[in-house]
Design a protein around this motif. Structure first.
Motif, short mmCIF file in Angstrom:
data_model
loop_
_atom_site.label_atom_id
_atom_site.label_comp_id
_atom_site.label_asym_id
_atom_site.label_seq_id
_atom_site.Cartn_x
_atom_site.Cartn_y
_atom_site.Cartn_z
N PHE A 1 64.20 -52.03 -52.68
CA PHE A 1 63.98 -51.04 -50.99
C PHE A 1 63.10 -51.32 -50.88
CE2 PHE A 1 63.13 -46.96 -49.75
CZ PHE A 1 63.69 -47.47 -48.27
N ALA A 2 61.76 -50.62 -52.26
CA ALA A 2 60.25 -50.76 -51.88
C ALA A 2 59.95 -52.60 -51.03
CB ALA A 2 59.90 -50.40 -53.28
N GLY A 3 60.46 -53.31 -51.37
CA GLY A 3 60.10 -55.28 -50.68
C GLY A 3 60.88 -55.53 -49.24
N GLN A 4 61.58 -54.43 -48.86
CA GLN A 4 62.01 -53.98 -47.83
C GLN A 4 61.35 -53.58 -46.30
OE1 GLN A 4 66.94 -52.64 -47.97
NE2 GLN A 4 67.45 -53.96 -46.08
N VAL A 5 61.13 -52.04 -47.29
CA VAL A 5 59.42 -51.34 -46.63
C VAL A 5 58.68 -52.27 -46.64
CG1 VAL A 5 58.36 -49.13 -46.17
CG2 VAL A 5 60.57 -49.06 -47.55
N HIS A 6 58.59 -52.88 -47.76
CA HIS A 6 56.49 -53.56 -46.94
C HIS A 6 56.84 -54.58 -46.19
CE1 HIS A 6 56.49 -51.80 -51.86
NE2 HIS A 6 56.19 -50.63 -50.64
N ALA A 7 58.52 -55.51 -45.97
CA ALA A 7 57.81 -56.39 -45.09
C ALA A 7 58.32 -55.49 -43.62
CB ALA A 7 59.55 -57.01 -45.69
N LEU A 8 58.45 -54.61 -43.11
CA LEU A 8 58.12 -53.80 -42.22
C LEU A 8 56.65 -53.77 -41.54
CD1 LEU A 8 59.76 -52.94 -39.75
CD2 LEU A 8 58.54 -50.57 -40.88
N PHE A 9 55.87 -53.90 -42.39
CA PHE A 9 54.45 -53.88 -42.10
C PHE A 9 54.38 -54.95 -42.65
CE2 PHE A 9 55.94 -49.48 -44.00
CZ PHE A 9 55.43 -48.79 -42.75
N ASP A 10 54.60 -56.13 -42.35
CA ASP A 10 54.31 -57.74 -42.02
C ASP A 10 54.01 -57.21 -40.52
OD1 ASP A 10 54.21 -58.43 -44.44
OD2 ASP A 10 55.56 -59.34 -44.71
N SER A 11 55.23 -56.95 -39.54
CA SER A 11 55.22 -57.01 -38.17
C SER A 11 54.42 -55.35 -37.50
CB SER A 11 56.54 -57.59 -37.83
OG SER A 11 57.45 -56.50 -38.03
N VAL A 12 53.55 -54.48 -37.97
CA VAL A 12 54.27 -53.58 -37.55
C VAL A 12 52.78 -52.81 -38.31
CG1 VAL A 12 56.37 -52.79 -37.01
CG2 VAL A 12 55.65 -51.75 -39.07
N ASP A 13 51.99 -52.13 -37.63
CA ASP A 13 50.88 -50.97 -38.15
C ASP A 13 51.41 -49.85 -39.42
OD1 ASP A 13 48.53 -53.01 -38.07
OD2 ASP A 13 48.98 -52.33 -35.99
N LEU A 14 52.26 -48.91 -38.35
CA LEU A 14 52.88 -47.38 -38.63
C LEU A 14 54.02 -47.80 -38.06
CD1 LEU A 14 50.27 -45.74 -37.27
CD2 LEU A 14 50.04 -45.79 -39.68
N LEU A 15 55.05 -46.39 -38.83
CA LEU A 15 56.78 -46.67 -38.91
C LEU A 15 56.52 -44.91 -38.53
CD1 LEU A 15 59.57 -46.64 -39.01
CD2 LEU A 15 59.46 -46.72 -40.96
N ILE A 16 56.91 -44.12 -37.17
CA ILE A 16 57.28 -43.23 -37.32
C ILE A 16 58.58 -42.54 -36.88
CG2 ILE A 16 54.53 -42.52 -36.02
CD1 ILE A 16 56.20 -42.98 -33.53
N THR A 17 58.96 -41.81 -37.83
CA THR A 17 60.23 -40.73 -37.31
C THR A 17 60.48 -39.71 -38.12
OG1 THR A 17 60.58 -40.97 -40.14
CG2 THR A 17 60.81 -42.67 -39.72
N PRO A 18 61.33 -38.36 -37.11
CA PRO A 18 61.28 -37.08 -37.69
C PRO A 18 60.96 -37.42 -39.41
CG PRO A 18 63.17 -38.39 -36.31
CD PRO A 18 62.37 -39.68 -36.90
N THR A 19 60.44 -36.06 -39.63
CA THR A 19 60.32 -35.85 -41.20
C THR A 19 61.07 -35.36 -42.13
OG1 THR A 19 58.19 -34.86 -40.56
CG2 THR A 19 58.91 -34.43 -42.76
#
Length: 464
Positions: A356-374
């Motif tokens: 799962f951590a690998g999935q999250v880290h891969a997202l940041f290859d193409s974006v600088d920040l992720l925003i969601t509701p808390t």
């Protein structure tokens, strides 16, 4: 009540004495703690004596550090030398540590005054504010409702202006959950940014850090509290920049991805509306390239459940086997469930966490920040662990079902902050979560500082 930076400046210039500021804090605590249950032990006499000493030192030209004479609350999970640390449990009411945790050492070294220990749920096990030691933590915006947890007292004390800031810890959302419910700023940094000690059975999830009214206060405190310590083998090297200075720099062009939910979780309509409005302001007023779509990640709930229940349940279960009747029934049930887990379960969860951590880290290859509701839910009754409409389950972390946007980033180790982004029709604050790539807390803080300037919130105070 001034914020941290304001209080430090006023004391340094002689515009307010530390004694006066501490006295104001003690008066706020006396007035509101019986209702809100933010503090356990309060060190009235010692805090005032420390403040008088700080004032004498300032008058003679001496300074203890950047936080000279500024009072703080400290979550009652942190080890404090000579000061009782109950960990929110009836089994630890007489526990008085001999040593300070690293974060406490650094807070004292910067000149701060510890005014009291703030309430926490039992051993920080749940995201609610349920407590049989302190009384259930109550939301300053509506005392019938939960403040969230487990850093419940720290969030309440800051939101209710009892102290300029407080320390909290976060193993699954424990600064961000109450931060969102109480309308303050809280950043869970990258794993190891602020060293933690003593050792925790959930060390791969646990983070320590400040809870503040403003982003710049948080940045200052991370500048002061971060850095390696030999007692924490996960502690990161010293930072090579000031995050407070980053907050004062113009925001560069950023790629921001907005996910209105995670894991197909329904989000309360009022929360969704506040967050959408904030996202629109971000898109129109900040130098960002915004993309928006729900992420297609699968929920790692079972992974978190196994790691949390296994770590907490086995470690505490061995020590507390003869005291289960004194425990919060929910925590006792977690311990019982943990006995059914085996080594194969735990290792499989570690492998799933890595995936799962690998999935999250891969997202940041193409974006600088992720925003969601808390959070997807509004505060619920203060005497409950979960919302009224949640279907009961047999997990050891039923609270994690209503906090599905926070604990995934404990699994991945990414920095994640909650920042107020609006209010419901009932006047309850709503939090926006800002997640950065690993070790990029400076990006998160700089973005949040720009958002704070765009949508300031500190002028809003609960009507106590």
């Amino acid at each position: 009540m001034p914020d941290v930076i304001g209080a430090a400046q006023q004391i340094r210039r002689g515009e307010i004495s530390s004694e006066k500021l501490v006295g104001n804090c003690l008066q706020q605590i006396k007035s509101h703690n019986p209702t809100l249950n933010a503090f356990g032990d309060v060190y009235d006499e010692q805090a005032l004596e420390d403040a008088k000493n700080c004032d004498r030192e300032r008058q003679s030209g001496k300074s203890r550090g950047p936080l000279h004479g500024v009072p703080f609350g400290v979550k009652d999970l942190f080890s404090t030398a000579g000061l009782r640390t109950t960990k929110g449990s009836l089994t630890s009411l007489d526990n008085v540590p001999e040593s300070d945790a690293p974060i406490i050492e650094r807070l004292r070294a910067a000149g701060a005054i510890i005014i009291g220990k703030t309430a926490t749920t039992e051993f920080g096990w749940t995201g609610s504010s349920y407590s049989r030691v302190f009384g259930h933590g109550r939301n300053p915006w509506n005392p019938a409702l939960t403040s969230g947890g487990s850093s419940s007292g720290s969030a309440i004390s800051v939101a209710a202006r009892m102290v300029p800031a407080a320390l909290g810890s976060d193993g699954g959302g424990s600064v961000r959950i109450p931060g969102a419910f109480c309308g303050i700023f809280a950043l869970k940094a990258s794993l190891g940014r602020i060293p933690t000690w003593p050792w925790s059975a959930t060390e791969m999830l646990s983070h320590a850090g400040p809870m503040t009214r403003t982003v710049r206060d948080s940045a200052l405190l991370f500048d002061l509290l971060s850095g390696p310590d030999a007692r924490d083998h996960q502690a990161l090297p010293a930072k090579n920049e000031s995050w407070l200075a980053r907050c004062d720099q113009p925001l560069p062009a950023l790629r921001v991805h907005y996910s209105p939910t995670l894991f197909n979780t329904p989000v309360d309509d009022q929360i969704a509306r506040c967050v959408e409005q904030a996202v629109e302001q971000i898109a129109h007023s900040l130098p960002v390239t915004l993309t928006a779509r729900p992420l297609d990640w699968s929920s790692p709930f079972e992974t978190f459940d196994t790691l949390w229940s296994g770590g907490r349940g086995v470690a505490y279960g061995a020590a507390l086997q003869q005291q289960l009747d004194q425990l919060d029934p929910g925590f006792a049930a977690l311990i019982e469930r943990a006995q059914r887990l085996n080594l194969a379960d735990y290792l499989a969860a570690q492998k799933q966490r890595a995936a799962f951590a690998g999935q999250v880290h891969a997202l940041f290859d193409s974006v600088d920040l992720l925003i969601t509701p808390t959070l997807p839910v509004l505060p619920f009754a203060a005497d409950r662990h979960v919302p009224e409409n949640q279907v009961p389950g047999d997990s050891g972390v039923e609270w994690a079902r209503w906090t599905p946007f926070t604990w995934p980033f404990n699994l991945s180790g990414n920095p994640a902050a909650t920042i107020p982004c609006g209010f419901t029709q009932q006047g309850l604050p709503v939090g926006l979560q800002v997640i950065g790539r690993r070790y990029a807390e400076g990006d998160v803080l700089q973005f949040c500082a720009a958002l704070e300037a765009l949508m300031p919130w500190d002028q809003h105070q609960p009507s106590l």
